[in-house]
Design a protein around this motif. Structure first.
Motif, PDB file in Angstrom:
ATOM      1  N   PHE A 140       0.848  -1.189   0.000  1.00  0.00           N
ATOM      2  CA  PHE A 140       0.000   0.000   0.000  1.00  0.00           C
ATOM      3  C   PHE A 140       0.879   1.233   0.000  1.00  0.00           C
ATOM      4  N   ASP A 141       0.435   2.229  -0.762  1.00  0.00           N
ATOM      5  CA  ASP A 141       1.150   3.507  -0.805  1.00  0.00           C
ATOM      6  C   ASP A 141       0.129   4.604  -1.063  1.00  0.00           C
ATOM      7  N   LEU A 142       0.040   5.566  -0.157  1.00  0.00           N
ATOM      8  CA  LEU A 142      -0.890   6.680  -0.366  1.00  0.00           C
ATOM      9  C   LEU A 142      -0.581   7.443  -1.642  1.00  0.00           C
ATOM     10  N   ALA A 143       0.673   7.382  -2.087  1.00  0.00           N
ATOM     11  CA  ALA A 143       1.054   8.074  -3.316  1.00  0.00           C
ATOM     12  C   ALA A 143       0.686   7.275  -4.562  1.00  0.00           C
ATOM     13  N   ALA A 144       0.167   6.049  -4.380  1.00  0.00           N
ATOM     14  CA  ALA A 144      -0.192   5.191  -5.515  1.00  0.00           C
ATOM     15  C   ALA A 144      -1.631   4.731  -5.349  1.00  0.00           C
ATOM     16  N   PRO A 145      -2.603   5.514  -5.812  1.00  0.00           N
ATOM     17  CA  PRO A 145      -4.023   5.164  -5.623  1.00  0.00           C
ATOM     18  C   PRO A 145      -4.421   3.791  -6.152  1.00  0.00           C
ATOM     19  N   ALA A 146      -3.645   3.233  -7.078  1.00  0.00           N
ATOM     20  CA  ALA A 146      -3.966   1.898  -7.579  1.00  0.00           C
ATOM     21  C   ALA A 146      -3.837   0.837  -6.488  1.00  0.00           C
ATOM     22  N   THR A 147      -3.104   1.139  -5.412  1.00  0.00           N
ATOM     23  CA  THR A 147      -2.939   0.170  -4.318  1.00  0.00           C
ATOM     24  C   THR A 147      -4.071   0.262  -3.293  1.00  0.00           C
ATOM     25  N   TRP A 148      -4.943   1.255  -3.419  1.00  0.00           N
ATOM     26  CA  TRP A 148      -5.955   1.465  -2.392  1.00  0.00           C
ATOM     27  C   TRP A 148      -7.059   0.414  -2.424  1.00  0.00           C
ATOM     28  N   ALA A 149      -7.610   0.155  -3.595  1.00  0.00           N
ATOM     29  CA  ALA A 149      -8.750  -0.764  -3.691  1.00  0.00           C
ATOM     30  C   ALA A 149      -8.426  -2.165  -3.173  1.00  0.00           C
ATOM     31  N   PRO A 150      -7.286  -2.767  -3.539  1.00  0.00           N
ATOM     32  CA  PRO A 150      -6.973  -4.086  -2.988  1.00  0.00           C
ATOM     33  C   PRO A 150      -6.869  -4.073  -1.461  1.00  0.00           C
ATOM     34  N   ALA A 151      -6.322  -2.990  -0.902  1.00  0.00           N
ATOM     35  CA  ALA A 151      -6.197  -2.902   0.551  1.00  0.00           C
ATOM     36  C   ALA A 151      -7.556  -2.763   1.216  1.00  0.00           C
ATOM     37  N   LEU A 152      -8.495  -2.120   0.552  1.00  0.00           N
ATOM     38  CA  LEU A 152      -9.819  -1.856   1.125  1.00  0.00           C
ATOM     39  C   LEU A 152     -10.807  -2.995   0.913  1.00  0.00           C
ATOM     40  N   ASP A 153     -10.469  -3.954   0.107  1.00  0.00           N
ATOM     41  CA  ASP A 153     -11.407  -5.027  -0.222  1.00  0.00           C
ATOM     42  C   ASP A 153     -11.850  -5.783   1.040  1.00  0.00           C
ATOM     43  N   GLY A 154     -13.153  -5.755   1.329  1.00  0.00           N
ATOM     44  CA  GLY A 154     -13.700  -6.472   2.467  1.00  0.00           C
ATOM     45  C   GLY A 154     -13.512  -5.804   3.806  1.00  0.00           C
ATOM     46  N   VAL A 155     -12.931  -4.616   3.820  1.00  0.00           N
ATOM     47  CA  VAL A 155     -12.635  -3.915   5.076  1.00  0.00           C
ATOM     48  C   VAL A 155     -13.852  -3.114   5.537  1.00  0.00           C
ATOM     49  N   THR A 156     -14.098  -3.126   6.841  1.00  0.00           N
ATOM     50  CA  THR A 156     -15.219  -2.354   7.396  1.00  0.00           C
ATOM     51  C   THR A 156     -14.773  -1.281   8.378  1.00  0.00           C
ATOM     52  N   ALA A 157     -13.511  -1.311   8.796  1.00  0.00           N
ATOM     53  CA  ALA A 157     -12.974  -0.288   9.702  1.00  0.00           C
ATOM     54  C   ALA A 157     -11.530  -0.028   9.324  1.00  0.00           C
ATOM     55  N   ALA A 158     -11.079   1.229   9.490  1.00  0.00           N
ATOM     56  CA  ALA A 158      -9.720   1.566   9.063  1.00  0.00           C
ATOM     57  C   ALA A 158      -9.067   2.560  10.013  1.00  0.00           C
ATOM     58  N   TYR A 159      -7.783   2.315  10.263  1.00  0.00           N
ATOM     59  CA  TYR A 159      -6.918   3.232  11.007  1.00  0.00           C
ATOM     60  C   TYR A 159      -6.152   4.022   9.954  1.00  0.00           C
ATOM     61  N   VAL A 160      -6.347   5.322   9.934  1.00  0.00           N
ATOM     62  CA  VAL A 160      -5.865   6.156   8.833  1.00  0.00           C
ATOM     63  C   VAL A 160      -4.720   7.037   9.319  1.00  0.00           C
ATOM     64  N   VAL A 161      -3.613   6.977   8.593  1.00  0.00           N
ATOM     65  CA  VAL A 161      -2.397   7.701   8.960  1.00  0.00           C
ATOM     66  C   VAL A 161      -1.827   8.373   7.718  1.00  0.00           C
TER      67      VAL A 161
END
Length: 275
Positions: free
Chosen positions: A40-61
C-alpha cells in the motif's frame, strides 16, 4: 466480524495496534509500502482498492506531512465508497488550533464529513521519538540538540496511542469523539535526557539551539522549507511555554491514566536499544 485495515501497519503506532487487535482475535490487514501483509502507498491510488477489499474499519495515517493535505481526503472518500463504516484518524496535537494550511486539517475535516463513524486522535510528541525515531542517533551520540529551550511537553507513549486506537476501532462509544493524547505530566528535554542517561548509565545531555539553526539543519537534510518551518514552530511553542498541557484523553478513552515517561524509559533501556 469486522476486518480492520491499518495504514502504516509497520510504523510506531500501526504495528502496536496490529499486535493488540490480533491478540484479541480481530482480523487485521496491515498496509505498508514494505513489511505489511498488503502492499500500500498513499502516493499510488492503484494500491488502495486491494487494501480496502472487504474492510469495514480503518486506522488512517498520513505518513508524510511533506505530501500536503489532499491524500487522506481522497483515500477516505474511496474507503467509504468501498464499504468502510468506521474510521480512526491519527492526527496531531495542535491541529485543532491550526489554520487551514496545516496538512492534517483537511484530513480531519474529511473524516468528520465522511458519513462513517469516526474518531480522531491528536497525540503530543511520541516518547518513542527517543528510541525509534529522529532523536535516536542523538541519544546514542550523547547529545540531543533541539530548539525547545527550557519548555516542557507531555510526551505520549505510542503504546497508549495504540490502545486508544484499538478501543476506537472496536467499541461504539468512541464514535464522534476527538481525543487529545498526552502523557500524565509535562517534562523538558533536559529532564528527558537526564532520565535516559540515568537508565543507560552513560551521559546524555540536551543542548538548546536557535530555531533558525534547526531550520537550516532540516534544510541541509533535504526537508522542504515549509515542513522545516512547521516542525520548528512546534518546538518554538514548547520553547515559549505554549505547548499543550497534559490532557485526559487516554483516561477518557481507556479508564486508566496515561503511562508515565519514566516507565517508557525503564522498559526501553532494558530492551538494549540505547546500548
Amino acid at each position: 466480524m469486522q476486518k480492520i485495515l491499518i495504514l502504516g501497519g509497520t510504523g510506531k503506532t500501526g504495528r502496536r495496534l496490529a499486535r493488540r487487535l490480533e491478540a484479541a482475535g480481530r482480523p487485521v490487514r496491515t498496509a505498508s509500502r514494505t513489511g505489511g501483509n498488503t502492499p500500500f502507498d498513499l502516493a499510488a491510488p492503484a494500491t488502495w482498492a486491494p487494501a480496502l477489499d472487504g474492510v469495514t474499519a480503518a486506522y488512517v495515517v498520513e505518513p508524510s506531512l511533506q505530501a500536503g493535505g489532499g491524500r487522506i481526503p481522497a483515500f477516505v472518500a474511496e474507503a467509504v465508497a468501498a464499504g468502510v463504516r468506521r474510521l480512526v484518524l491519527l492526527s496531531a496535537g495542535g491541529v485543532g488550533a491550526a489554520d487551514d494550511s496545516h496538512p492534517l486539517k483537511a484530513a480531519e475535516e474529511a473524516v468528520r464529513a465522511s458519513g462513517a463513524d469516526w474518531t480522531i486522535l491528536r497525540p503530543d510528541w511520541f516518547a518513542q521519538n527517543f528510541s525509534e525515531g529522529p532523536w535516536l542517533p542523538s541519544i546514542l551520540a550523547g547529545t540531543v540538540s533541539l530548539p525547545a529551550g527550557d519548555g516542557r511537553t507531555p510526551f505520549i507513549d505510542a503504546d497508549d496511542i495504540a490502545a486508544v486506537a484499538a478501543a476506537a476501532l472496536t467499541e461504539d462509544r468512541h464514535s464522534g469523539r476527538t481525543y487529545q493524547l498526552t502523557g500524565p505530566r509535562a517534562i523538558g528535554f533536559g529532564e528527558a535526557a537526564d532520565l535516559i542517561g540515568q537508565a543507560t548509565g552513560r551521559p546524555v545531555r540536551y543542548v538548546d539551539i536557535a530555531p533558525e539553526t534547526h531550520v537550516a539543519r532540516q534544510l541541509a537534510a533535504g526537508v522542504p522549507l515549509e515542513v522545516a518551518r512547521l516542525f520548528t514552530g512546534i518546538f518554538a511553542a514548547i520553547r515559549d511555554g505554549s505547548a499543550p498541557e497534559p490532557a485526559d484523553g487516554v483516561e477518557r478513552a481507556l479508564g486508566r491514566p496515561a503511562r508515565p515517561f519514566e516507565d517508557y524509559v525503564s522498559e526501553t533501556a532494558a530492551s538494549g536499544v540505547w546500548d
